[in-house]
Design a protein around this motif. Sequence first.
Motif, PDB file in Angstrom:
ATOM      1  N   VAL A 110       0.754  -1.168   0.277  1.00 11.46           N
ATOM      2  CA  VAL A 110      -0.018   0.011  -0.003  1.00 11.46           C
ATOM      3  C   VAL A 110       1.148   1.230  -0.056  1.00 11.46           C
ATOM      4  N   ALA A 111       1.946   1.003   0.787  1.00 10.85           N
ATOM      5  CA  ALA A 111       2.949   2.396   0.786  1.00 10.85           C
ATOM      6  C   ALA A 111       3.535   2.837  -0.338  1.00 10.85           C
ATOM      7  N   LYS A 112       4.062   1.794  -1.163  1.00 15.04           N
ATOM      8  CA  LYS A 112       4.967   1.930  -2.329  1.00 15.04           C
ATOM      9  C   LYS A 112       4.396   2.964  -3.366  1.00 15.04           C
ATOM     10  N   PRO A 113       2.967   3.057  -3.901  1.00 13.64           N
ATOM     11  CA  PRO A 113       2.629   4.059  -4.661  1.00 13.64           C
ATOM     12  C   PRO A 113       2.622   5.215  -4.058  1.00 13.64           C
ATOM     13  N   MET A 114       2.480   5.410  -2.776  1.00 13.80           N
ATOM     14  CA  MET A 114       2.407   6.516  -2.110  1.00 13.80           C
ATOM     15  C   MET A 114       4.035   7.279  -2.315  1.00 13.80           C
ATOM     16  N   ARG A 115       4.816   6.439  -1.717  1.00 14.38           N
ATOM     17  CA  ARG A 115       6.253   6.968  -1.908  1.00 14.38           C
ATOM     18  C   ARG A 115       6.410   7.209  -3.196  1.00 14.38           C
ATOM     19  N   ASP A 116       6.146   6.687  -4.162  1.00 12.45           N
ATOM     20  CA  ASP A 116       6.734   6.899  -5.597  1.00 12.45           C
ATOM     21  C   ASP A 116       6.182   8.274  -5.932  1.00 12.45           C
ATOM     22  N   ARG A 117       4.891   8.523  -5.531  1.00 13.89           N
ATOM     23  CA  ARG A 117       4.469   9.972  -5.562  1.00 13.89           C
ATOM     24  C   ARG A 117       5.198  11.209  -4.665  1.00 13.89           C
ATOM     25  N   GLY A 118       5.938  10.804  -3.632  1.00 20.66           N
ATOM     26  CA  GLY A 118       6.318  11.576  -2.896  1.00 20.66           C
ATOM     27  C   GLY A 118       5.527  11.802  -1.616  1.00 20.66           C
ATOM     28  N   ALA A 119       4.321  11.286  -1.484  1.00 20.51           N
ATOM     29  CA  ALA A 119       3.588  11.455  -0.449  1.00 20.51           C
ATOM     30  C   ALA A 119       4.049  10.545   0.675  1.00 20.51           C
ATOM     31  N   ASP A 120       3.727  10.896   2.169  1.00 21.46           N
ATOM     32  CA  ASP A 120       3.979  10.180   3.056  1.00 21.46           C
ATOM     33  C   ASP A 120       2.888   9.131   3.607  1.00 21.46           C
ATOM     34  N   PHE A 121       3.440   7.848   4.307  1.00 21.65           N
ATOM     35  CA  PHE A 121       2.403   7.048   4.292  1.00 21.65           C
ATOM     36  C   PHE A 121       2.499   6.623   5.815  1.00 21.65           C
ATOM     37  N   VAL A 122       1.364   6.390   6.660  1.00 24.26           N
ATOM     38  CA  VAL A 122       1.301   6.064   7.961  1.00 24.26           C
ATOM     39  C   VAL A 122       0.241   4.870   8.122  1.00 24.26           C
ATOM     40  N   GLU A 123       0.712   3.770   8.861  1.00 23.29           N
ATOM     41  CA  GLU A 123      -0.227   2.770   8.996  1.00 23.29           C
ATOM     42  C   GLU A 123      -1.113   2.973  10.501  1.00 23.29           C
ATOM     43  N   PHE A 124      -2.340   2.615  10.426  1.00 19.84           N
ATOM     44  CA  PHE A 124      -3.230   2.614  11.516  1.00 19.84           C
ATOM     45  C   PHE A 124      -3.472   0.989  11.787  1.00 19.84           C
ATOM     46  N   ALA A 125      -3.708   0.837  12.877  1.00 17.96           N
ATOM     47  CA  ALA A 125      -4.245  -0.539  13.434  1.00 17.96           C
ATOM     48  C   ALA A 125      -5.288  -0.372  14.402  1.00 17.96           C
ATOM     49  N   VAL A 126      -6.379  -0.429  14.051  1.00 14.38           N
ATOM     50  CA  VAL A 126      -7.621  -0.235  14.808  1.00 14.38           C
ATOM     51  C   VAL A 126      -7.731  -1.449  16.068  1.00 14.38           C
ATOM     52  N   GLY A 142       2.267   3.674  12.937  1.00 11.30           N
ATOM     53  CA  GLY A 142       3.479   3.345  12.599  1.00 11.30           C
ATOM     54  C   GLY A 142       3.913   4.133  11.454  1.00 11.30           C
ATOM     55  N   GLY A 143       5.159   4.714  11.206  1.00 16.26           N
ATOM     56  CA  GLY A 143       5.680   5.366  10.086  1.00 16.26           C
ATOM     57  C   GLY A 143       6.389   6.614  10.426  1.00 16.26           C
ATOM     58  N   GLU A 144       7.315   7.218   9.369  1.00 13.38           N
ATOM     59  CA  GLU A 144       7.913   8.301   9.955  1.00 13.38           C
ATOM     60  C   GLU A 144       7.351   9.474  10.528  1.00 13.38           C
ATOM     61  N   ARG A 145       6.023   9.688   9.888  1.00 12.65           N
ATOM     62  CA  ARG A 145       4.934  10.785  10.509  1.00 12.65           C
ATOM     63  C   ARG A 145       4.026  10.435  11.224  1.00 12.65           C
ATOM     64  N   ALA A 146       4.317   9.141  11.886  1.00 12.04           N
ATOM     65  CA  ALA A 146       3.034   8.721  12.738  1.00 12.04           C
ATOM     66  C   ALA A 146       2.805   9.511  13.987  1.00 12.04           C
ATOM     67  N   ALA A 147       4.035   9.840  14.713  1.00  7.28           N
ATOM     68  CA  ALA A 147       3.714  10.719  15.768  1.00  7.28           C
ATOM     69  C   ALA A 147       3.113  12.114  15.477  1.00  7.28           C
ATOM     70  N   GLU A 148       3.394  12.590  14.365  1.00 14.38           N
ATOM     71  CA  GLU A 148       2.822  13.830  14.156  1.00 14.38           C
ATOM     72  C   GLU A 148       1.302  13.657  13.720  1.00 14.38           C
ATOM     73  N   VAL A 149       0.953  12.753  13.001  1.00 14.34           N
ATOM     74  CA  VAL A 149      -0.514  12.704  12.287  1.00 14.34           C
ATOM     75  C   VAL A 149      -1.282  12.167  13.592  1.00 14.34           C
ATOM     76  N   SER A 150      -0.633  11.535  14.582  1.00 13.64           N
ATOM     77  CA  SER A 150      -1.279  11.048  15.773  1.00 13.64           C
ATOM     78  C   SER A 150      -1.702  12.037  16.780  1.00 13.64           C
ATOM     79  N   THR A 165       8.597   4.005  13.908  1.00 12.05           N
ATOM     80  CA  THR A 165       8.693   4.808  12.926  1.00 12.05           C
ATOM     81  C   THR A 165       8.646   4.116  11.529  1.00 12.05           C
ATOM     82  N   GLY A 166       8.637   2.681  11.657  1.00 10.73           N
ATOM     83  CA  GLY A 166       8.774   1.782  10.537  1.00 10.73           C
ATOM     84  C   GLY A 166       7.355   1.326  10.278  1.00 10.73           C
ATOM     85  N   ILE A 167       7.079   0.492   9.268  1.00  7.69           N
ATOM     86  CA  ILE A 167       5.781  -0.087   8.753  1.00  7.69           C
ATOM     87  C   ILE A 167       5.921  -1.355   9.174  1.00  7.69           C
TER      88      ILE A 167
END
Length: 272
Positions: A110-126, A142-150, A165-167
């Motif tokens: 799921v993250a790959k096409p986002m990274r290819d576009r330069g967008a950031d990816f964050v995973e959530f687990a409910v 999880g993800g490099e910007r997980a803390a910020e989004v959270s 910070t990883g997926i």
Amino acid sequence: MSLEIAFIGYGEVGQLFAYQLAGKPGVRIRVYDILFDDPGKGPELRRRALAAGVHAADGPADACRGAGIVISAVTADSAVAAAEQVAPHLHASQIYVDLNSVSPATKERVAKPMRDRGADFVEFAVMAPVKEPGLAVPILSGGERAAEVSARLNDLGMRITPVSTGIGTASATKLCRSIVIKGMEALMVDFSLASDKAGVMPAVLASLTASYPGMDWENLARTMMSRVRQHGIRRAAEMREASRMIDELGLDGSLASAIADRHESFAKADKT
């Protein structure tokens, strides 16, 4: 705070989160679901969006336009396809969040096409059913910007805990929990059907209560059967992701696969 959030997928979770977030000051919500284009189901879904005070988008591009955070709330078996459909409409300043219950390897897909576009990816687990707590349901991120989004979403009433910070860590935690919960639900289906047909339900419940006195087995069986009846198709997709994760770890995912089959077969049989 001003924040625009887009939801891709307007099912149970998307509808609940979108409605509750739309009531927050400074928050604007746009939603898109592939069923919006369905002549039979689309009008009702769009009506619900209007009633909830959210914008029903004409497509992924319309949904993502101007959104700081794009949240995928589709189903486990649609997570990759949704990401591939949305990615061309994202840019580097946007964050794509996937909250679907999928394996760590699928999260990376799921993250790959986002990274290819330069967008950031964050995973959530409910980590629990969302119906009662709504936005306050426990979520791992999880993800490099997980803390910020959270932090941004926690300010709006969510309960998100960054764990890596990883997926993969958040999704693995969720799916390992699901092996237990969805496994118990499948057991409760077969236990209830078999003991009722054999006419031994009261005796079995008495024996279980004697062995595990802290558990209300009768209520547990009734509640879990109801969950499978209502959500079995979606949960089957989740358990197939759990089976995939177990196989990827070099272990045997056949039990999780069987749990998926039982959820699906019971849910489908109940609807016929």
